[in-house]
Design an enzyme around this catalytic site. Structure first.
Site, PDB file in Angstrom:
ATOM      1  N   TYR A  58       0.866  -1.165   0.000  1.00 12.22           N
ATOM      2  CA  TYR A  58       0.000   0.000   0.000  1.00 12.22           C
ATOM      3  C   TYR A  58       0.907   1.220   0.000  1.00 12.22           C
ATOM      4  O   TYR A  58       2.075   1.125   0.377  1.00 12.22           O
ATOM      5  CB  TYR A  58      -0.903  -0.028   1.239  1.00 12.22           C
ATOM      6  N   TRP A 115       1.157   4.113   1.670  1.00 14.25           N
ATOM      7  CA  TRP A 115       1.149   5.101   2.743  1.00 14.25           C
ATOM      8  C   TRP A 115       2.349   5.029   3.683  1.00 14.25           C
ATOM      9  O   TRP A 115       2.383   5.720   4.695  1.00 14.25           O
ATOM     10  CB  TRP A 115      -0.131   4.954   3.568  1.00 14.25           C
TER      11      TRP A 115
END
Length: 766
Positions: free
Chosen positions: A114, A116
């Protein structure tokens, strides 16, 4: 460098730009000097850097060492770990990757990640992992879309344009401050959400823009079960329908407007497709049920007069319809997004300054801002030789049902047979729902490899854990597509323990697989930073902007990026001339009815927005709605062990908000430890009583590190307060298969037993 006091080096995070200073064994952080509303999440960093839960050296699960690769329930049952030196750990990882590739092909490898983990554009774990798998192994099974916007990313291109086109260069906060007369925010616009932006944010402008608009006379209305989804000081009206009924409310509003002739028939004719067919549904001529205010009131739990009054307030005003990510993270999540666009179109507001449809405005800080004219550099990922993919929220389905068919956006596909998952920069045991089911899926793998800086739930269920650096422990370049500053992210301190950068780990693995040249292109990390910055330098020079060389940029700490004018982008141009500037949809117009979606034949996502009753509704056994929304004290589950996040807990546990009436009915007082449960699992939390939540609803934020302990009743109980032991793992619809993790149903009771100790902030026992 002059932007921070002496000794503070510039850095960037998804929650804001800051200066960092490491001195006498401690980190000090300061927000960017020009940020009017700094995000306190930067205070999570100092205590996290050398926390005992950091991973200090490569670790391999004992059961994997002793029994070899293969499905293993011990993977999810707290197996012990064995420390390894780097060379031996990397040799074992390379050998296992080679084994799986040679025996099953790269289509047996899932590249789980992901975006982030860092605001840095080079040390972007998702890009690093995907580049490695592409260049060294020939590809991987990928995921598409996101947990945050899984439904909207699929439905929006069918009706208006891509998510990027709808959220950027559309309605800005500048326009809201100057032009909006009424803002109807479905799901609210909570400041905790708009404090975060991928790539970093130098100025948090949302709150000030709302204040200026409110002072000018703009009326803000929050449609949410939670009162604080708009800031208190703007005088917003709070309307709290039953959770998950927003589409019905929008239909009731539109029916009221049409019955009174207050809709914009001219705009619907000139700029939209399918109004006649949809109007037949709205008025009940196609199904026998008029979607009137009275009909909507019964579904939403509101007074009919409240809906009529709200509809009347919208008519004839510069109205902005906002639909938050939250609404589409539930059953039939495509419908409120689609219906919000139709409501804005029927009001004739699409494309007007400060009006129309601003999907997810206030959900992230990079929405509602001017866009940069020069693209922020990123690491090329290479070419993926594997065609298989899954919607990101269907990871457990893939692991549990290899070869099974699934529907997605008009296609029938099959889940690949994945044997190895490689994760970097993400924590699926935060994002995913029904964690007991997810554990069963991960137990089926041959091997699970992660890069982690701390012992997250994913690391504790991995076979091989490779310690990686935190962002503050490496140099990088930070920047986002809508923030005017590009930042030289200076390393503030040496890596913790034996942690290495993801790039260094992947380069060493690529060398063992005979593909180092393809992965590195002969560049070190420092050389990659210069290479990526060269693209920015060329763009700045071509635009006639100030274009310092890399050394000057690095010394200065930041540079200004030129931005597009606040011109309303695609939607404004389309409104002015739909023939010259059509939307990227069939016919170039707003698709009130989509022939394409209709042709897919999905009962759970028909050809126009509709009210589709959910399955997961309160019952006698589980009478309360649970809202599992984003936390205010951390980004997702990141740095849950940081100082700011830890200070917001009560006795180390997450806090659940309960209406006083619901608490009184159960003998619960403020501060009590309570148990939330349903058929999927249970969790413990500390009760906070508040009238700022609709009765019949409880709210528990996501992100508490998963700490399952045996409660003796056969259920998975997270004693720390992770709501995803309770949420339902089912796609939004056959169209998008997005996450439905925002909303479920539970029962609540006062916890009367001995309160278990929280264990997740200590390393696993060897």
């Amino acid at each position: 460098m002059t932007i921070y006091p002496k000794g503070f080096a510039p850095h960037s995070s998804h929650w804001g730009l800051f200066g960092a200073k490491w001195q006498d064994g401690a980190l000090s952080v300061l927000p960017h000097p020009r940020d009017p509303d700094p995000n306190p999440l930067i205070e999570n960093l100092p205590a996290a850097l050398h926390h005992p839960v950091r991973v200090t050296r490569p670790m391999i699960r004992r059961g994997w060492l002793e029994r070899g690769p293969g499905p293993d329930d011990a993977r999810t049952r707290g197996d012990a770990y064995v420390a390894m030196d780097w060379d031996e750990a990397l040799d074992r990882v390379a050998a296992e990757l080679r084994r799986v590739r040679d025996a099953h092909g790269p289509q047996a490898i899932f590249g789980g990640s992901y975006g982030w983990s860092s605001a840095g554009r080079f040390h972007h774990a998702q890009s690093q992992l995907h580049r490695f798998l592409n260049t060294a192994l020939g590809g991987y099974v990928r995921s598409v879309n996101s947990y945050s916007a899984g439904a909207s990313m699929v439905i929006l291109p069918h009706i208006l344009g891509s998510l990027e086109q709808v959220t950027r260069r559309n309605v800005t906060w500048e326009q809201v401050a100057l032009d909006s007369e009424i803002v109807l925010a479905f799901g609210g616009m909570a400041l905790k959400n708009s404090r975060v932006a991928a790539g970093g944010v130098s100025q948090h402008v949302e709150h000030a823009a709302m204040r200026r608009a409110a002072a000018r006379g703009c009326r803000f209305i929050s449609i949410s079960p939670l009162r604080d989804d708009l800031p208190e000081d703007i005088g917003a009206q709070w309307i709290a329908p039953r959770p998950g009924t927003d589409t019905a409310l929008m239909l009731g509003l539109l029916h009221t407007l049409v019955a009174a002739g207050r809709h914009d028939a001219v705009f619907l004719e000139s700029h939209c497709v399918g109004w006649g067919e949809f109007q037949a549904y709205l008025e009940g001529r196609s199904d026998g049920t008029p979607k009137s205010a009275a009909w909507a009131a019964a579904i939403c739990g509101l007074a009919e007069s409240e809906i009529v009054t709200l509809a009347q307030a919208l008519a004839g005003r510069r109205a902005l319809i906002v639909v938050a990510h939250a609404l589409q993270r539930a059953e039939h999540g495509e419908q409120p997004v689609w219906m919000g666009a139709v409501l804005a179109a029927a009001l004739g507001q699409i494309g007007l300054a400060g009006g129309g449809f601003a999907y997810a405005l206030g959900t992230l800080a990079h929405y509602g801002r001017r866009s940069n004219t020069i693209q922020v550099p990123s690491l090329p990922q290479g070419s993926n030789g594997v065609r298989d993919f899954i919607p990101v929220a269907r990871i457990a389905d893939m692991l549990l049902h290899p070869g099974a068919p699934f529907e997605y956006n008009g296609e029938t596909r099959r889940y690949p047979d994945v044997r190895l998952a490689y994760w970097a920069g993400g924590n699926p045991f935060h994002h995913h729902q029904d964690l007991a089911r997810l554990e069963r899926g991960f137990a089926r793998l041959d091997t699970f490899i992660v890069h982690e800086s701390a012992w997250t739930a994913s690391a504790r269920r991995a076979d091989i854990v490779l310690p990686c650096t935190l962002t503050i422990e490496r140099d990088d370049i930070g920047g986002g597509p809508t923030d005017p500053l590009l930042v030289a992210m200076h390393r503030a301190l040496a890596p913790h323990g034996q942690a290495r950068d993801d790039y260094e780990i992947f380069a060493a693995l690529a060398e063992r697989l005979g593909r180092k040249a393809e992965f590195t292109e002969g560049r070190s990390s420092a050389e990659w930073l210069r290479h990526l910055y060269a693209q920015v330098h060329a763009g700045l020079a071509a635009a006639g902007a100030v274009a310092p060389d890399f050394d000057a940029f690095w010394e200065r700490g930041e540079i200004e990026m030129p931005q597009h004018p606040d011109d309303g982008g695609l939607m404004r141009a389309f409104r002015r001339d739909p023939l010259a500037h059509p939307l990227p949809t069939p016919g170039g117009k707003v698709q009130i009815v989509s022939a394409r979606v209709k042709g897919f034949g999905y009962a759970d996502c028909p050809g126009h927005p509709a009210w589709l009753p959910p399955v997961d509704v309160p019952t006698d056994r589980h009478p309360l709605y649970l809202v599992a929304n984003q936390p205010a004290t951390r980004l997702h589950s990141q740095l849950d062990f940081g100082g700011f996040s830890a200070a917001a807990k009560r006795d180390g546990r997450e806090v659940v908000t309960v209406h006083p009436a619901d608490a009184a009915a159960r003998g619960i007082q403020d501060g009590d430890i309570v148990r939330l449960f349903n058929d999927r699992g249970a969790c413990l939390a500390s009760a906070h009583l508040s009238e700022g939540i609709r009765a019949g609803v409880v709210q528990l934020p996501t992100g508490a590190w998963y700490d399952p302990q045996d409660a003796g009743d056969g259920q998975v109980t997270c004693v720390h307060g992770n709501p995803n032991v309770l949420t339902r793992d089912h796609g939004t619809s056959s169209l998008a298969q997005g996450s439905t993790g925002q909303l479920t149903t539970v029962q609540l009771e006062r916890y009367a037993g001995n309160v278990p100790t929280i264990t997740v902030f200590s390393p696993p026992t060897p």
